[in-house]
Motif scaffolding. Sequence first.
Motif, short mmCIF file in Angstrom:
data_model
loop_
_atom_site.label_atom_id
_atom_site.label_comp_id
_atom_site.label_asym_id
_atom_site.label_seq_id
_atom_site.Cartn_x
_atom_site.Cartn_y
_atom_site.Cartn_z
N TYR A 42 100.84 12.38 -8.37
CA TYR A 42 99.35 12.12 -8.83
C TYR A 42 98.57 11.12 -7.94
N GLY A 43 97.28 11.02 -8.05
CA GLY A 43 96.57 10.14 -7.51
C GLY A 43 95.55 9.51 -8.63
N LEU A 44 94.83 8.38 -8.08
CA LEU A 44 94.02 7.62 -9.07
C LEU A 44 92.39 8.18 -8.62
N ASP A 45 91.78 8.77 -9.33
CA ASP A 45 90.36 9.18 -8.98
C ASP A 45 89.43 8.12 -9.99
N SER A 46 89.00 7.33 -9.47
CA SER A 46 88.11 6.25 -10.18
C SER A 46 88.91 5.64 -11.53
N ILE A 49 94.03 9.48 -13.95
CA ILE A 49 95.06 10.17 -13.21
C ILE A 49 94.50 11.52 -12.63
N ALA A 50 94.86 11.90 -11.71
CA ALA A 50 94.48 13.03 -10.92
C ALA A 50 95.52 13.80 -10.29
N PHE A 51 95.68 15.12 -10.56
CA PHE A 51 96.80 15.89 -9.84
C PHE A 51 96.02 17.07 -9.31
N TRP A 52 96.87 17.95 -8.55
CA TRP A 52 96.38 19.42 -8.31
C TRP A 52 97.81 20.20 -8.35
N THR A 53 97.45 21.43 -8.62
CA THR A 53 98.81 22.37 -8.61
C THR A 53 98.12 23.91 -8.18
N MET A 101 89.74 19.06 -2.83
CA MET A 101 90.37 18.55 -1.53
C MET A 101 90.44 16.88 -1.67
N ALA A 102 89.39 16.20 -2.24
CA ALA A 102 89.65 14.80 -2.30
C ALA A 102 90.90 14.56 -3.25
N VAL A 103 91.12 15.14 -4.46
CA VAL A 103 92.26 15.02 -5.28
C VAL A 103 93.46 15.09 -4.46
N GLY A 104 93.46 16.13 -3.69
CA GLY A 104 94.71 16.73 -2.68
C GLY A 104 94.98 15.44 -1.79
N MET A 105 94.00 14.92 -1.26
CA MET A 105 94.42 13.81 -0.39
C MET A 105 94.59 12.74 -1.36
N LEU A 106 94.15 12.25 -2.20
CA LEU A 106 94.93 11.20 -3.03
C LEU A 106 96.23 11.33 -3.34
N VAL A 107 96.60 12.85 -3.67
CA VAL A 107 98.08 13.02 -4.09
C VAL A 107 98.87 12.71 -2.68
N ALA A 108 98.28 13.24 -1.55
CA ALA A 108 98.81 13.50 -0.51
C ALA A 108 99.34 12.14 0.03
N ARG A 109 98.25 11.01 0.02
CA ARG A 109 98.45 9.73 0.46
C ARG A 109 99.45 9.13 -0.37
N ARG A 110 99.73 9.27 -1.61
CA ARG A 110 100.96 8.64 -2.37
C ARG A 110 102.01 9.20 -2.15
N THR A 111 102.08 10.65 -1.68
CA THR A 111 103.50 11.20 -1.61
C THR A 111 103.95 11.02 -0.12
N ASN A 112 103.02 10.50 0.71
CA ASN A 112 103.28 10.22 1.98
C ASN A 112 102.67 8.97 2.49
N PRO A 113 103.14 7.98 2.05
CA PRO A 113 102.52 6.45 2.53
C PRO A 113 102.55 6.21 3.86
N ARG A 131 94.93 25.99 -4.83
CA ARG A 131 95.20 24.98 -5.59
C ARG A 131 94.00 24.69 -6.52
N VAL A 132 94.27 24.31 -7.52
CA VAL A 132 93.24 23.70 -8.68
C VAL A 132 93.51 22.09 -9.27
N ALA A 133 92.53 21.73 -9.25
CA ALA A 133 92.76 20.00 -9.60
C ALA A 133 92.13 19.88 -10.89
N TYR A 134 92.99 18.67 -11.34
CA TYR A 134 92.42 18.30 -12.79
C TYR A 134 92.35 16.49 -12.64
#
Length: 150
Positions: A42-46, A49-53, A101-113, A131-134
Motif C-alpha cells: 500500500y501507499g499513503l494518499d494524503s 491507505i491507498a492500494f491498487w489491484t 497512476m499516482a496510487v500506483g506510483m505510491l505503491v511502487a515506491r514502497r515496494t521498491n525503496p 488496474r483499479v485503485a482505492y
Amino acid sequence: MKQRARIAMSDDDVTAFLEGSRKLQLATINPDGTPHLVTMFYGLDSGHIAFWTYAKAQKARNLARDPRVSCLVEVGESYDELRGVLLYGEAKQVHDRAHVMAVGMLVARRTNPGVPDDLLRPYVETTGLKRVAYVVERTKVVSWDHRRLT
C-alpha cells in the motif's frame, strides 16, 4: 489504567507506524458473506491507505458490491514485540486515471525503496492499464503496542 488503554497508540504513533510499513492484510467481503483476506502493498494518499489491484481480482469484485474493508498492519515476532493498527473503513474507488497512476506510483515506491521514479514509471504505466485503485476512508482505528507493557 486498563491494559487496552496502555497499549493503544496515539494518532501520531498510528501515522508514523503506517508511514513506516509497506504491506497490510486486506479483508473484503465475499458474495457469501465470508471474508476474503489478502496481503497487499500500500501507499499513503494524503494520510489514507491507498492500494491498487487488477480490475478482475476477487477483491475488486467484492468492493464493487460492498466497499467495507478491514486493513491490518502488524509487526513483531513475540507477544511483547507486537505492534499493529487495524483500520475499518470504506474503500473508495479512484476513477480518475491520473490518480490511479499516482496510487500506483505510491505503491511502487514502497515496494521498491530507493528506485528512482523514472525507472518505476514505465512499469506503473504498463500494469496500470488493467488496474483499479482505492483509497480507504477510515471509520474506526484500533491500535496496539505491546512494548508498552514492559
